[in-house]
Design a protein around this motif. Structure first.
Motif, PDB file in Angstrom:
ATOM      1  N   ALA A   1     -50.540   4.629  26.551  1.00  0.00           N
ATOM      2  CA  ALA A   1     -49.680   5.795  26.327  1.00  0.00           C
ATOM      3  C   ALA A   1     -48.557   5.836  27.356  1.00  0.00           C
ATOM      4  N   MET A   2     -48.796   5.283  28.517  1.00  0.00           N
ATOM      5  CA  MET A   2     -47.797   5.269  29.581  1.00  0.00           C
ATOM      6  C   MET A   2     -46.822   4.102  29.450  1.00  0.00           C
ATOM      7  N   ILE A   3     -47.300   2.945  29.020  1.00  0.00           N
ATOM      8  CA  ILE A   3     -46.436   1.760  28.974  1.00  0.00           C
ATOM      9  C   ILE A   3     -46.403   1.111  27.603  1.00  0.00           C
ATOM     10  N   GLY A   4     -46.832   1.826  26.572  1.00  0.00           N
ATOM     11  CA  GLY A   4     -46.874   1.265  25.227  1.00  0.00           C
ATOM     12  C   GLY A   4     -45.500   0.835  24.740  1.00  0.00           C
ATOM     13  N   GLY A   5     -45.494  -0.058  23.806  1.00  0.00           N
ATOM     14  CA  GLY A   5     -44.241  -0.554  23.258  1.00  0.00           C
ATOM     15  C   GLY A   5     -43.777  -1.797  23.991  1.00  0.00           C
ATOM     16  N   LYS A   6     -42.622  -2.250  23.585  1.00  0.00           N
ATOM     17  CA  LYS A   6     -42.102  -3.521  24.090  1.00  0.00           C
ATOM     18  C   LYS A   6     -41.425  -3.413  25.449  1.00  0.00           C
ATOM     19  N   TRP A   7     -40.809  -2.275  25.764  1.00  0.00           N
ATOM     20  CA  TRP A   7     -39.892  -2.214  26.893  1.00  0.00           C
ATOM     21  C   TRP A   7     -40.432  -1.585  28.160  1.00  0.00           C
ATOM     22  N   LYS A   8     -41.288  -0.589  28.073  1.00  0.00           N
ATOM     23  CA  LYS A   8     -41.713   0.142  29.271  1.00  0.00           C
ATOM     24  C   LYS A   8     -42.402  -0.751  30.291  1.00  0.00           C
ATOM     25  N   PHE A   9     -43.240  -1.634  29.805  1.00  0.00           N
ATOM     26  CA  PHE A   9     -43.920  -2.540  30.725  1.00  0.00           C
ATOM     27  C   PHE A   9     -42.912  -3.379  31.494  1.00  0.00           C
ATOM     28  N   LEU A  10     -41.911  -3.904  30.794  1.00  0.00           N
ATOM     29  CA  LEU A  10     -40.890  -4.738  31.449  1.00  0.00           C
ATOM     30  C   LEU A  10     -40.057  -3.934  32.439  1.00  0.00           C
ATOM     31  N   ILE A  11     -39.706  -2.710  32.079  1.00  0.00           N
ATOM     32  CA  ILE A  11     -38.956  -1.843  32.997  1.00  0.00           C
ATOM     33  C   ILE A  11     -39.791  -1.582  34.242  1.00  0.00           C
ATOM     34  N   LEU A  12     -41.054  -1.197  34.036  1.00  0.00           N
ATOM     35  CA  LEU A  12     -41.950  -0.924  35.160  1.00  0.00           C
ATOM     36  C   LEU A  12     -42.087  -2.158  36.047  1.00  0.00           C
TER      37      LEU A  12
END
Length: 127
Positions: free
Chosen positions: A15-26
Motif C-alpha cells: 500500500a505504501m510502495i505499490g505500483g511501478k514508480w513509488k519503489f523506484l522513487i523511494l
C-alpha cells in the motif's frame, strides 16, 4: 474516508510502495536528496504528471519530504524520511535479489515478449 485494515504485512507494505514508480522513487531518494529533474532522469520512463502525483502521495504517506529553498529560479529537493528509510532498508534484499538474477530475468522477459502479436494472439480471446 473509510479506515483501511490490512490482512498481512506485505499488503500494508505494498500500500505504501505499490505500483511501478513509488519503489523506484523511494530507492533513489534513499541514497540522498534529489531534485525533480534528477528523479525524472534517474527513473527514465516516468511522465512528469505521474512523478508529481507519486511524490505527493509519498509525502502524504510520510515516506518522502519536500524542501523548498524559496529561490529564483525555484529549487526543490526530495529526501527520504526516517520512516521512509526503514522501508527502503527493508527493500534492500529485493534489490540484491534482482541484481543477482538480472540477466536471467531479462532473458525470461525477452523470450516471453511477443514481438508483433495482436492482443487476441497474446490472450487467446478477442477484446
Amino acid at each position: 474516508m473509510k479506515k483501511r485494515q490490512f490482512r498481512c504485512g506485505i499488503e500494508a507494505s505494498l500500500a505504501m510502495i505499490g505500483g511501478k514508480w513509488k519503489f523506484l522513487i523511494l530507492w533513489h531518494v534513499s541514497h540522498g536528496p534529489a531534485r525533480f529533474g534528477e528523479l525524472r532522469r534517474l527513473i527514465g520512463d516516468i511522465s512528469e504528471k505521474m512523478l508529481i502525483q507519486e511524490l505527493k502521495e509519498m509525502i502524504a504517506d510520510e515516506l518522502v519530504s519536500r524542501r523548498d529553498f524559496h529561490e529564483v529560479p525555484p529549487r526543490v529537493e526530495y529526501s527520504v524520511t526516517k520512516f521512509g528509510q526503514t522501508l527502503a532498508d527493508a527493500c534492500e534484499p529485493l534489490c540484491q535479489w534482482g541484481t543477482l538474477y538480472i540477466k536471467r530475468i531479462e532473458k525470461l522477459h525477452h523470450a516471453s515478449a511477443p514481438e508483433t502479436a495482436k492482443p487476441e494472439q497474446v490472450t487467446g480471446v478477442m477484446t
